[in-house]
Enzyme design. Structure first.
Site, mmCIF file in Angstrom:
data_model
loop_
_atom_site.group_PDB
_atom_site.id
_atom_site.type_symbol
_atom_site.label_atom_id
_atom_site.label_comp_id
_atom_site.label_asym_id
_atom_site.label_seq_id
_atom_site.Cartn_x
_atom_site.Cartn_y
_atom_site.Cartn_z
ATOM 1 N N GLY A 218 -26.487 -45.312 42.948
ATOM 2 C CA GLY A 218 -26.594 -45.944 41.643
ATOM 3 C C GLY A 218 -26.851 -47.432 41.707
ATOM 4 O O GLY A 218 -26.586 -48.160 40.747
ATOM 5 N N GLU A 259 -26.215 -41.929 48.749
ATOM 6 C CA GLU A 259 -27.287 -41.091 48.222
ATOM 7 C C GLU A 259 -28.253 -41.926 47.378
ATOM 8 O O GLU A 259 -28.393 -41.702 46.178
ATOM 9 C CB GLU A 259 -26.702 -39.973 47.347
ATOM 10 C CG GLU A 259 -25.722 -39.062 48.057
ATOM 11 C CD GLU A 259 -24.978 -38.166 47.081
ATOM 12 O OE1 GLU A 259 -25.078 -38.405 45.851
ATOM 13 O OE2 GLU A 259 -24.316 -37.225 47.528
ATOM 14 N N CYS A 328 -49.617 -37.539 20.760
ATOM 15 C CA CYS A 328 -49.672 -37.458 19.300
ATOM 16 C C CYS A 328 -48.273 -37.545 18.678
ATOM 17 O O CYS A 328 -47.782 -36.604 18.050
ATOM 18 C CB CYS A 328 -50.368 -36.168 18.874
ATOM 19 S SG CYS A 328 -50.785 -36.135 17.130
#
Length: 406
Positions: A218, A259, A328
């Site tokens: 993180g 990680e 769109c």
């Protein structure tokens, strides 16, 4: 990568296209390794959900990286990319026992994050080495969608349920070899990370035969000029010292695991798109590109900011543009952003596009997914081709001619 390199990629492979700088990925991997060089046993498992192209997996494999996977499909990709099963770490969330059993048969490291599955798996496979994911109840992360360690998170087993967890382990006599946590992404304050680490250390004391502690990741990366980022070097000094002291206290030399996903690949990536139209309204100048949030959803989904540069005319007079896509519905990459004057046909580069960009792309509006290119040793290597109409139709099954349609 310089602007001339990116323009070369756009000319050679067309747009839209993702480009990844191999040298930057390698630099980040070595930077993290160096920051924790005082730890005897360090393992880096790349969080492949950030960018799962097989060529990127192979690049990191050759550097010695392991893999952090969250699905059986990611495990299969890792094995396909040449990773040994023992180098793959599997941390699912909300999956069935059947999927975990199937992955276990592949020989990878299992990480379980809920009491129900833990008890079922431990009862059936008490001899299998298992890691347990703890929820430390620490709020961290730059966005609610990526803060996963707080009290209301679906991830992990609450640290307050530790007595119940220990009872399950004792009753099943299962083999617990690791404890894991992940507080969230974009962590700014290393003090928060160190606080959560203490919770993990305390939880680890309840298990006598651990082989590793997994601290997740993180780490925050910079997204714009002068943006703040996680001080990896400072974290390395403080956590290494504390981890080594804990190993002495525990009576065994454990492996420290991280990680990282975004930390390794985010800054290495650029997304290149061509300007289809410049549209002046009463109050806004829109630069419409040959892409949309089907290719790069982070600005719409997370409110994230990606630096945008006109690499075709980088020294032009700056003007304010709202950069929008061809999907769109509201499809905005940037509002009133200062960018060198844009003309139709120019190539725009979106920085920090290596993590959670292509991996979150879709075929919304039946648009094709873009190509991916790895920039290595001064040249671009195509690592994923542009999709075609045949790719859109590949798994679709038309109605038989005999069936009447209403």
């Amino acid at each position: 990568m310089q602007s001339k390199d990116l323009l070369q990629v756009a000319e050679q492979f067309g747009s839209p296209v993702y480009v990844y700088d191999a040298e930057k990925i390698q630099f980040q991997y070595n930077r993290l390794s160096k920051a924790f060089s005082k730890v005897s046993k360090l393992r880096i498992n790349y969080a492949m959900k950030a960018l799962s192209n097989v060529a990127i997996l192979q690049l990191l494999r050759d550097m010695g990286s392991g893999l952090d996977t969250v699905s059986i499909q990611e495990v299969m990709l890792g094995l396909h990319a040449g990773y040994e099963p023992e180098k793959i770490f599997y941390t699912p969330n909300g999956v069935s026992l059947e999927e975990i059993e199937e992955v276990n048969a592949m020989g990878v490291q299992i990480n379980i994050d809920n009491l129900s599955i833990l008890e079922q798996f431990g009862t059936k496979y008490p001899e299998v080495p298992v890691c347990i994911r703890i929820n430390p109840h620490v709020m961290a992360g730059g966005n609610a969608n990526i803060s996963v360690g707080h009290i209301d998170s679906k991830f992990g087993i609450s640290v307050h349920q530790l007595p119940h967890l220990v009872r399950i382990v004792e009753n099943t006599k299962m083999n617990i070899v690791g404890i894991h946590m992940h507080t969230g992404s974009d962590i700014l304050d290393i003090g928060v990370f160190l606080y959560a680490a203490e919770i993990l250390f305390d939880a680890a004391k309840s298990f006598k035969n651990l082989e590793f502690l997994d601290f997740g990741s993180g780490f925050k990366v910079p997204y714009k000029k002068d943006d703040i980022e996680t001080d990896i070097e400072e974290l390395g000094k403080k956590l290494s010292k504390r981890f080594n002291a804990f190993c002495v206290e525990y009576g065994k030399e454990l492996t420290l695991i991280f990680e990282p996903g975004k930390f390794l690949v985010s800054e290495a990536g650029c997304f290149l798109a061509k300007v289809n139209v410049v549209k002046q309204t009463t109050s806004t100048v829109f630069a419409g590109i040959d892409s949309g949030f089907n290719h790069l959803i982070r600005p719409m989904f997370y409110g994230s900011q990606h630096h945008i540069e006109n690499i075709s005319h980088p020294k032009g007079k700056e003007r304010f543009y709202s950069v929008v896509g061809y999907i769109c519905e509201t499809d905005t990459f940037a509002n009133n952003r200062r960018i060198a004057e844009i003309k139709e046909g120019d190539i725009l580069s979106f920085r920090n596009a290596g993590a959670y960009c292509y991996s979150m792309a879709s075929n919304y509006n039946s648009r094709y997914k873009p190509a991916e290119v790895l920039w290595m040793n001064g040249e671009g290597h195509l690592i994923r081709a542009h999709e075609t109409f045949e790719d859109i139709l590949r798994n679709q099954i038309p109605l038989p001619q005999a069936v009447e349609t209403v």
